[in-house]
Design an enzyme around this catalytic site. Structure first.
Site, PDB file in Angstrom:
ATOM      1  N   VAL A  81       0.861  -1.087  -0.063  1.00 27.80           N
ATOM      2  CA  VAL A  81      -0.061   0.083  -0.109  1.00 27.80           C
ATOM      3  C   VAL A  81       1.048   1.149   0.122  1.00 27.80           C
ATOM      4  O   VAL A  81       1.769   1.351   0.695  1.00 27.80           O
ATOM      5  CB  VAL A  81      -0.704   0.108   1.083  1.00 27.80           C
ATOM      6  CG1 VAL A  81      -1.914   1.317   1.201  1.00 27.80           C
ATOM      7  CG2 VAL A  81      -1.806  -1.214   1.357  1.00 27.80           C
ATOM      8  N   GLU A 170      11.855  -8.029  26.333  1.00 25.41           N
ATOM      9  CA  GLU A 170      11.839  -9.233  25.668  1.00 25.41           C
ATOM     10  C   GLU A 170      13.121  -9.831  24.760  1.00 25.41           C
ATOM     11  O   GLU A 170      13.324 -10.906  24.913  1.00 25.41           O
ATOM     12  CB  GLU A 170      10.334  -9.374  24.914  1.00 25.41           C
ATOM     13  CG  GLU A 170       9.400  -9.483  26.078  1.00 25.41           C
ATOM     14  CD  GLU A 170       7.988  -9.923  25.248  1.00 25.41           C
ATOM     15  OE1 GLU A 170       7.700  -9.715  24.201  1.00 25.41           O
ATOM     16  OE2 GLU A 170       7.349 -10.571  26.134  1.00 25.41           O
ATOM     17  N   ALA A 317      -0.767  -6.623  20.776  1.00 28.18           N
ATOM     18  CA  ALA A 317      -1.678  -7.527  19.737  1.00 28.18           C
ATOM     19  C   ALA A 317      -3.037  -7.752  20.501  1.00 28.18           C
ATOM     20  O   ALA A 317      -4.065  -8.014  19.689  1.00 28.18           O
ATOM     21  CB  ALA A 317      -1.116  -8.627  19.608  1.00 28.18           C
TER      22      ALA A 317
HETATM   23  C1  FAD Z   1       9.078  -7.760  19.568  1.00 24.73           C
HETATM   24  C2  FAD Z   1       7.785  -7.330  19.976  1.00 24.73           C
HETATM   25  C3  FAD Z   1       7.036  -8.087  20.894  1.00 24.73           C
HETATM   26  C4  FAD Z   1       5.660  -7.892  21.433  1.00 24.73           C
HETATM   27  N1  FAD Z   1       5.060  -8.519  22.183  1.00 24.73           N
HETATM   28  C5  FAD Z   1       3.823  -8.356  22.310  1.00 24.73           C
HETATM   29  C6  FAD Z   1       3.333  -9.052  23.503  1.00 24.73           C
HETATM   30  O1  FAD Z   1       3.750  -9.950  24.047  1.00 24.73           O
HETATM   31  N2  FAD Z   1       1.825  -8.775  23.784  1.00 24.73           N
HETATM   32  C7  FAD Z   1       0.961  -7.969  22.876  1.00 24.73           C
HETATM   33  O2  FAD Z   1       0.004  -7.827  23.059  1.00 24.73           O
HETATM   34  N3  FAD Z   1       1.817  -7.101  22.100  1.00 24.73           N
HETATM   35  C8  FAD Z   1       3.239  -7.185  21.859  1.00 24.73           C
HETATM   36  N4  FAD Z   1       3.606  -6.617  20.822  1.00 24.73           N
HETATM   37  C9  FAD Z   1       2.693  -5.466  20.045  1.00 24.73           C
HETATM   38  C10 FAD Z   1       2.137  -6.113  18.869  1.00 24.73           C
HETATM   39  O3  FAD Z   1       2.910  -6.888  18.096  1.00 24.73           O
HETATM   40  C11 FAD Z   1       1.434  -4.944  18.112  1.00 24.73           C
HETATM   41  O4  FAD Z   1       0.777  -4.190  18.857  1.00 24.73           O
HETATM   42  C12 FAD Z   1       0.606  -5.703  17.013  1.00 24.73           C
HETATM   43  O5  FAD Z   1       1.449  -6.334  16.067  1.00 24.73           O
HETATM   44  C13 FAD Z   1      -0.177  -4.584  16.268  1.00 24.73           C
HETATM   45  O6  FAD Z   1      -1.219  -5.430  15.319  1.00 24.73           O
HETATM   46  P1  FAD Z   1      -1.566  -4.651  13.897  1.00 24.73           P
HETATM   47  O7  FAD Z   1      -2.463  -5.763  13.307  1.00 24.73           O
HETATM   48  O8  FAD Z   1      -1.886  -3.281  14.020  1.00 24.73           O
HETATM   49  O9  FAD Z   1      -0.164  -4.692  13.061  1.00 24.73           O
HETATM   50  P2  FAD Z   1       0.991  -6.062  12.754  1.00 24.73           P
HETATM   51  O10 FAD Z   1       0.559  -7.245  13.395  1.00 24.73           O
HETATM   52  O11 FAD Z   1       2.184  -5.453  12.669  1.00 24.73           O
HETATM   53  O12 FAD Z   1       0.386  -6.136  11.188  1.00 24.73           O
HETATM   54  C14 FAD Z   1       0.542  -5.038   9.975  1.00 24.73           C
HETATM   55  C15 FAD Z   1       0.690  -5.993   8.590  1.00 24.73           C
HETATM   56  O13 FAD Z   1       0.529  -4.940   7.679  1.00 24.73           O
HETATM   57  C16 FAD Z   1       1.581  -5.206   6.711  1.00 24.73           C
HETATM   58  N5  FAD Z   1       1.920  -4.045   5.983  1.00 24.73           N
HETATM   59  C17 FAD Z   1       2.498  -3.090   6.813  1.00 24.73           C
HETATM   60  N6  FAD Z   1       2.753  -2.076   5.829  1.00 24.73           N
HETATM   61  C18 FAD Z   1       2.365  -2.442   4.454  1.00 24.73           C
HETATM   62  C19 FAD Z   1       1.989  -1.629   3.561  1.00 24.73           C
HETATM   63  N7  FAD Z   1       2.596  -0.633   3.244  1.00 24.73           N
HETATM   64  N8  FAD Z   1       1.413  -2.521   2.524  1.00 24.73           N
HETATM   65  C20 FAD Z   1       0.869  -3.902   2.789  1.00 24.73           C
HETATM   66  N9  FAD Z   1       1.068  -4.361   3.911  1.00 24.73           N
HETATM   67  C21 FAD Z   1       1.830  -3.464   4.922  1.00 24.73           C
HETATM   68  C22 FAD Z   1       2.626  -5.869   7.459  1.00 24.73           C
HETATM   69  O14 FAD Z   1       3.439  -6.782   6.623  1.00 24.73           O
HETATM   70  C23 FAD Z   1       1.851  -6.694   8.368  1.00 24.73           C
HETATM   71  O15 FAD Z   1       1.180  -7.985   8.043  1.00 24.73           O
HETATM   72  C24 FAD Z   1       5.239  -6.734  20.429  1.00 24.73           C
HETATM   73  C25 FAD Z   1       5.771  -6.136  19.444  1.00 24.73           C
HETATM   74  C26 FAD Z   1       7.041  -6.468  19.113  1.00 24.73           C
HETATM   75  C27 FAD Z   1       7.873  -5.711  17.919  1.00 24.73           C
END
Ligand code: FAD
Length: 406
Positions: A81, A170, A317
Site C-alpha cells: 500500500v 523481551e 496484539a
Molecule cells: C518484538 C515485539 C514483541 C511484542 N510483544 C507483544 C506481546 O507480548 N503482547 C502484545 O499484546 N503485543 C506485543 N507486541 C505489540 C504487537 O505486536 C502489536 O501491537 C501488534 O502487532 C499490532 O497489530 P496490527 O494488526 O496493528 O499490526 P501488525 O501485526 O504489525 O500487522 C501489520 C501488517 O501490515 C503489513 N504492512 C505494513 N505496511 C504495509 C504496506 N505498506 N502495504 C501492505 N502491507 C503492509 C505488515 O506486513 C503486517 O502484516 C510486540 C511487538 C514487538 C515488535
C-alpha cells in the site's frame, strides 16, 4: 446489483482476524472481500524478538496466508500500500489501484526514532521478519568475524539495546539465552560479550509493577545483562553509540545497536490525510475514522483512550485482536444495511512479558502477579490461544508452543 467491495489493508493481528471473521460470517453473495499485504505470509509480531535473537526460527513465526484465509472467499492481493485516497474511495498500491466501498486499515507500526542522529542509518529495529532475520545474521556475523580480525574488535561483541520497554526487555531476555550458545560456537569467552540496555526512565518496563520489574532485572542481570537507566541515547554512529546520563556523555563502541524504544503508527495513515493524534487515527467508538463512515482503522494505527486511565491504550496484539471483533461485526452490519454499530470495549486480560524461553513476568486478571515458570506457561497459553482463534486446532498443532518445561 453489484456486491460491495470490502478491502482490508494489512495481514497482521488486526487485519487477519478481521478477514477470518468476515470470511466466516459473510455469505459469498453478500460482498467481495479483498485482503492486501506486502508479504504472502502473516507473521506473529509478538515472536519477532525470538527470531532476532536467533532462539526461534522465523518459519515458526510466519504463517502462509493461504493456510488460514479461504482463497475461494477472499481475493488476496500481494502488494504494498502506498496511499489511501478516502475522498475517491481508492487505495494506491505499488502495482495498481483498488476501489472500495468499505475500507479496513490495519497496517501496523513503524519505528519512531525521535530525530536521534544516526539511528535510521546505523541502528536495527525489530519490525518484521526481514529485519528480525537481519539482526540474527548480523550478530552471528560479528561473532564469526571476531577471531578473523587482525586486531580484536570489542565493538563486535558489544550489543546495545535502546529502550527498556516491553520489546527491548523481551529481546534482551532471548539474547541473554542465545549468547552462551554463540560463544560456544565461535570460541569466544562469554565474559567478553556485553549486552547493554539503555533506558531513559529511572527503571526499565515503565508502568509495570515495581516488584515484577525488580524480578526481571535480577533475572537478566544474573545472565549478564547490563542496565543503564535514566540515560538518553544521543547519537548512533556506525561503530559506537553515545548516551547522556547525569549530564555526562559516554561513548560505547558497538557495531550492533537495536532500537526498541518507540513505535508509531504506519505513516501511511498520516500521509493519506486522516486526522491523527500522536501519528494515529483517534477512531470513533465503532472504530471508524472521524471523517469517513466507510473507513475503519484498528491495531497500532488506531488510538483509543482508556477511560480508566485517561491515556491511550498501548499498542498491543491483545487490543488489535479485540478490535477486530468490533470491526468485523460493524463491517457486516453496514453490508447488511444495519446502522446500529457496536462500540469497542477493551477487556484487558493481563500482560505477560517473557524474559527468555524459561522465564517471564506478568499481571493477569484481578492484578494477580506471576513470576518465573507460571508466567512462562501463561505466555505460551496466550500465544497458543491466538493460533487457535486464527486457524483452529490444525494451526495450533503446527505452530503452537508446547515446550513448557524447556
Ligand atoms: C518484538 C515485539 C514483541 C511484542 N510483544 C507483544 C506481546 O507480548 N503482547 C502484545 O499484546 N503485543 C506485543 N507486541 C505489540 C504487537 O505486536 C502489536 O501491537 C501488534 O502487532 C499490532 O497489530 P496490527 O494488526 O496493528 O499490526 P501488525 O501485526 O504489525 O500487522 C501489520 C501488517 O501490515 C503489513 N504492512 C505494513 N505496511 C504495509 C504496506 N505498506 N502495504 C501492505 N502491507 C503492509 C505488515 O506486513 C503486517 O502484516 C510486540 C511487538 C514487538 C515488535
Amino acid at each position: 446489483m453489484n456486491k460491495p467491495n470490502i478491502v482490508i489493508l494489512g495481514a497482521g493481528y488486526g487485519g487477519m482476524m478481521t478477514t477470518v471473521k468476515l470470511q466466516k460470517s459473510l455469505g459469498l453473495n453478500e460482498a467481495v472481500l479483498t485482503l492486501v499485504n506486502n508479504n504472502d505470509y502473516h507473521y506473529q509480531t509478538t515472536w519477532l524478538h525470538e527470531n532476532a535473537a536467533g532462539t526461534l526460527h522465523h518459519d515458526r513465526t510466519r504463517i502462509p496466508i493461504k493456510e488460514v484465509v479461504n482463497m475461494n472467499k477472499v481475493n488476496f492481493v500481494l502488494d504494498t500500500v502506498v496511499a489511501i485516497k478516502p475522498e475517491e474511495k481508492k487505495v494506491k498500491l505499488k502495482n495498481g489501484e483498488l476501489s472500495y466501498d468499505i475500507l479496513v486499515v490495519a497496517l501496523g507500526f513503524e519505528a519512531a526514532t525521535f530525530g536521534i542522529p544516526g539511528l535510521t542509518e546505523n541502528a536495527f529495529t525489530i519490525g518484521n521478519i526481514n529485519s528480525a532475520r537481519l539482526i540474527r545474521e548480523h550478530i552471528e556475523y560479528n561473532f564469526a568475524m571476531y577471531h578473523n580480525d587482525s586486531k580484536k574488535n570489542q565493538a563486535r561483541l558489544n550489543i546495545v539495546i535502546g529502550g527498556g520497554g516491553f520489546t527491548g526487555i523481551e529481546f534482551v531476555g532471548e539474547l541473554a539465552n542465545r549468547i552462551p550458545e554463540l560463544c560456544k560456537e565461535y570460541d569466544i569467552d562469554k565474559n567478553l560479550v556485553r549486552i547493554i540496555n539503555i533506558e531513559g526512565s529511572p527503571a526499565v518496563l515503565p508502568g509495570f509493577d515495581p516488584q515484577l520489574v525488580e524480578y526481571a532485572m535480577n533475572s537478566l542481570e544474573a545472565r549478564g545483562v547490563e542496565f543503564i537507566t535514566g540515560a538518553l541515547l544521543k547519537e548512533c554512529k556506525p561503530a559506537s553509540i553515545v548516551y547522556e546520563k547525569d549530564n555526562k556523555e559516554v561513548e560505547i563502541p558497538t557495531l550492533t545497536t537495536i532500537w526498541a524504544a518507540g513505535v508509531r503508527a504506519n505513516s501511511i495513515v498520516e500521509t493519506s490525510g486522516f486526522t491523527t493524534n500522536r501519528g494515529k487515527v483517534e477512531v470513533r467508538k465503532d472504530m471508524r475514522v472521524p471523517e469517513y463512515d466507510d473507513v475503519f482503522v484498528l491495531g497500532d494505527c488506531a488510538l483509543i483512550m482508556n477511560p480508566d486511565t485517561g491515556c491511550p491504550f498501548p499498542p498491543t496484539a491483545q487490543i488489535a485482536i479485540q478490535e477486530s471483533q468490533t470491526v468485523a461485526h460493524n463491517v457486516k452490519a453496514l453490508i447488511q444495511g444495519n446502522d446500529e454499530l457496536e462500540s469497542f470495549e477493551a477487556k484487558i486480560l493481563g500482560t505477560v512479558a517473557s524474559l527468555g524461553a524459561n522465564d517471564a513476568i506478568g499481571v493477569i486478571l484481578n492484578n494477580r502477579k506471576l513470576f518465573g515458570f507460571k508466567a512462562t506457561v501463561m505466555k505460551k497459553i496466550i500465544d497458543n490461544r491466538y493460533l487457535l482463534k486464527l486457524g483452529g486446532f490444525s494451526l495450533l498443532m503446527r505452530k503452537g508452543k508446547f515446550n513448557i518445561f524447556y
